[in-house]
Design an enzyme around this catalytic site. Structure first.
Site, mmCIF file in Angstrom:
data_model
loop_
_atom_site.group_PDB
_atom_site.id
_atom_site.type_symbol
_atom_site.label_atom_id
_atom_site.label_comp_id
_atom_site.label_asym_id
_atom_site.label_seq_id
_atom_site.Cartn_x
_atom_site.Cartn_y
_atom_site.Cartn_z
ATOM 1 N N GLY A 32 0.845 -1.201 0.000
ATOM 2 C CA GLY A 32 0.000 0.000 0.000
ATOM 3 C C GLY A 32 0.881 1.252 0.000
ATOM 4 O O GLY A 32 0.666 2.182 -0.788
ATOM 5 N N HIS A 33 1.894 1.263 0.866
ATOM 6 C CA HIS A 33 2.826 2.400 0.886
ATOM 7 C C HIS A 33 3.515 2.537 -0.482
ATOM 8 O O HIS A 33 3.650 3.640 -1.024
ATOM 9 C CB HIS A 33 3.921 2.183 1.936
ATOM 10 N N ASP A 147 -6.975 5.863 5.101
ATOM 11 C CA ASP A 147 -7.151 6.741 6.260
ATOM 12 C C ASP A 147 -7.963 7.958 5.814
ATOM 13 O O ASP A 147 -7.452 9.075 5.693
ATOM 14 C CB ASP A 147 -5.783 7.121 6.818
ATOM 15 N N GLN A 150 -8.181 11.102 7.940
ATOM 16 C CA GLN A 150 -6.894 11.805 7.911
ATOM 17 C C GLN A 150 -6.809 12.706 6.678
ATOM 18 O O GLN A 150 -6.372 13.862 6.752
ATOM 19 C CB GLN A 150 -5.777 10.758 7.908
ATOM 20 N N MET A 181 -4.276 -3.664 3.517
ATOM 21 C CA MET A 181 -2.903 -3.760 4.027
ATOM 22 C C MET A 181 -2.691 -2.715 5.120
ATOM 23 O O MET A 181 -3.154 -1.580 5.007
ATOM 24 C CB MET A 181 -1.918 -3.532 2.899
ATOM 25 N N SER A 182 -1.998 -3.134 6.177
ATOM 26 C CA SER A 182 -1.704 -2.228 7.286
ATOM 27 C C SER A 182 -0.488 -2.764 8.020
ATOM 28 O O SER A 182 -0.345 -3.984 8.180
ATOM 29 C CB SER A 182 -2.898 -2.181 8.244
ATOM 30 N N SER A 183 0.364 -1.858 8.468
ATOM 31 C CA SER A 183 1.522 -2.296 9.265
ATOM 32 C C SER A 183 1.052 -3.033 10.510
ATOM 33 O O SER A 183 1.726 -3.930 11.017
ATOM 34 C CB SER A 183 2.360 -1.088 9.671
ATOM 35 N N ARG A 184 -0.119 -2.676 11.018
ATOM 36 C CA ARG A 184 -0.632 -3.274 12.251
ATOM 37 C C ARG A 184 -1.196 -4.684 12.031
ATOM 38 O O ARG A 184 -1.544 -5.362 13.007
ATOM 39 C CB ARG A 184 -1.690 -2.378 12.890
HETATM 40 P P1 AMP Z 1 1.126 4.729 7.880
HETATM 41 O O1 AMP Z 1 2.535 4.253 7.705
HETATM 42 O O2 AMP Z 1 0.179 3.674 8.324
HETATM 43 O O3 AMP Z 1 1.028 6.021 8.655
HETATM 44 O O4 AMP Z 1 0.616 5.104 6.418
HETATM 45 C C1 AMP Z 1 1.332 5.991 5.601
HETATM 46 C C2 AMP Z 1 0.488 6.313 4.394
HETATM 47 O O5 AMP Z 1 0.157 5.118 3.687
HETATM 48 C C3 AMP Z 1 -0.846 6.970 4.769
HETATM 49 O O6 AMP Z 1 -1.139 7.994 3.825
HETATM 50 C C4 AMP Z 1 -1.821 5.824 4.660
HETATM 51 O O7 AMP Z 1 -3.142 6.232 4.363
HETATM 52 C C5 AMP Z 1 -1.225 5.042 3.507
HETATM 53 N N1 AMP Z 1 -1.669 3.639 3.551
HETATM 54 C C6 AMP Z 1 -1.709 2.820 4.628
HETATM 55 N N2 AMP Z 1 -2.226 1.625 4.289
HETATM 56 C C7 AMP Z 1 -2.524 1.695 2.961
HETATM 57 C C8 AMP Z 1 -3.105 0.777 2.020
HETATM 58 N N3 AMP Z 1 -3.479 -0.451 2.380
HETATM 59 N N4 AMP Z 1 -3.261 1.191 0.745
HETATM 60 C C9 AMP Z 1 -2.883 2.446 0.366
HETATM 61 N N5 AMP Z 1 -2.333 3.349 1.206
HETATM 62 C C10 AMP Z 1 -2.165 2.985 2.486
#
Ligand code: AMP
Length: 289
Positions: A32-33, A147, A150, A181-184
């Site tokens: 995702g990132h 998000d 956000q 997808m999520s880091s968590r």
């Molecule tokens: P984070 O590292 O979770 O703060 O996310 C950093 C950026 O990546 C933020 O703009 C999130 O919205 C975006 N992001 C997180 N998960 C995804 C995903 N599954 N698909 C696309 N963008 C994402």
């Protein structure tokens, strides 16, 4: 790829980069990132990615200390993705000793949903993003639709503070079974991981019902509640059918459409997902097949 630590390092390299798309992240990167890196590169000469687990957006008792980190792996991924400059600051590089300036976002937009569950969260987000923009001076800020609140909050901040940067929003990238997808997601046990796609399925059912003509917001919310409650591993914290700009809850979905968003707990993991009505164009489920 250049790697900068301090503000001065960052600025020295940034000066030679031409137009820049900035992708702020908290690291522990996934596809995702990396999809946001692709979005940024499409429109700009260079891509800057920041990796910073921002303490001011975590509340007491949240997972600041345990948030997953692997900067070496992140830098390898960013290099492969063709990123020009990675900024990996320490806390003191972002918040210099004596730092006392915070951006506070008032009003209904931050009182609801994530803002209600995580008081002060969006002040931390707005503060760190304002600092990142000040230091990196990008042409575009690239963020994920996952998000959604956000994005809505930052759109306001940019307008309110007169910050001239394009806000570009990339779609949510998903695992093959639909889990966003999520880091968590690493917090999930195998059983919780197997159960978590119920969130996406419940939102897909909402999209289907909407496509079939349903416009009553409470009917759509109930559908998500029913779907998720059938999965004992998860517990829904909220589901919202709201105006996509103001995030005010709707009674009926009108021509302005709606943001349908949810937060749910699966063990240690607090997961978010959302869809917009009418549905946005969906990306393929995974960047790497
Ligand atoms: P984070 O590292 O979770 O703060 O996310 C950093 C950026 O990546 C933020 O703009 C999130 O919205 C975006 N992001 C997180 N998960 C995804 C995903 N599954 N698909 C696309 N963008 C994402």
């Amino acid at each position: 790829m250049q790697v900068a630590r301090t503000r001065d390092d960052l600025r020295a390299t940034r000066a030679s980069l031409g137009t820049v798309g900035l992708v702020p992240t908290m690291g522990f990167l996934h596809d995702g990132h990396l999809s946001l890196v692709d979005v940024a590169r499409r429109e700009h000469d260079a891509v800057v990615v920041s990796i910073f687990v921002n303490p001011t957006q975590f509340g007491p008792g949240e997972d600041l200390d345990s948030y997953p980190r692997d900067v070496d792996r992140d830098l390898t991924l960013l290099e492969k993705a063709g990123v020009d400059l990675a900024w990996v600051p320490d806390v003191e590089d972002v918040y210099p000793v004596g730092s006392c300036t915070r951006v506070r976002v008032e009003g209904p937009l931050t009182a609801v949903l994530e803002g209600a569950s995580r008081p002060g969260h969006f002040d931390g987000v707005a503060t760190v993003v304002t600092i990142l923009l000040g230091v990196v001076d990008p042409d575009a800020l690239v963020m994920g639709a996952k998000d959604a609140q956000q994005v809505a909050v930052l759109r306001h901040v940019l307008r309110d503070l007169g910050i001239a940067v394009d806000l570009v929003v990339g779609p949510t990238w998903r695992e093959q079974d639909g889990l966003a997808m999520s880091s968590r997601n690493v917090y999930l046990t195998p059983a919780e991981r197997a159960a978590a796609p119920v969130l996406r399925r419940s939102l897909t059912t909402v999209e289907r019902l909407y496509a079939a003509g349903e416009r009553d917001a409470e009917t759509l919310r109930s559908l998500v509640r029913r779907n998720v409650s059938a999965e004992p591993a998860g517990s829904l914290e909220y589901v919202s059918v709201a105006d996509p700009v103001t995030l005010a809850e709707l009674e009926r979905v009108g021509p302005e459409g709606a943001l349908v968003s949810l937060a749910a707990h699966f063990g240690r993991a607090r997961l978010l997902d959302n869809v917009t009505l009418p549905a946005a164009v969906t990306p393929p489920p995974s960047r790497v097949q």
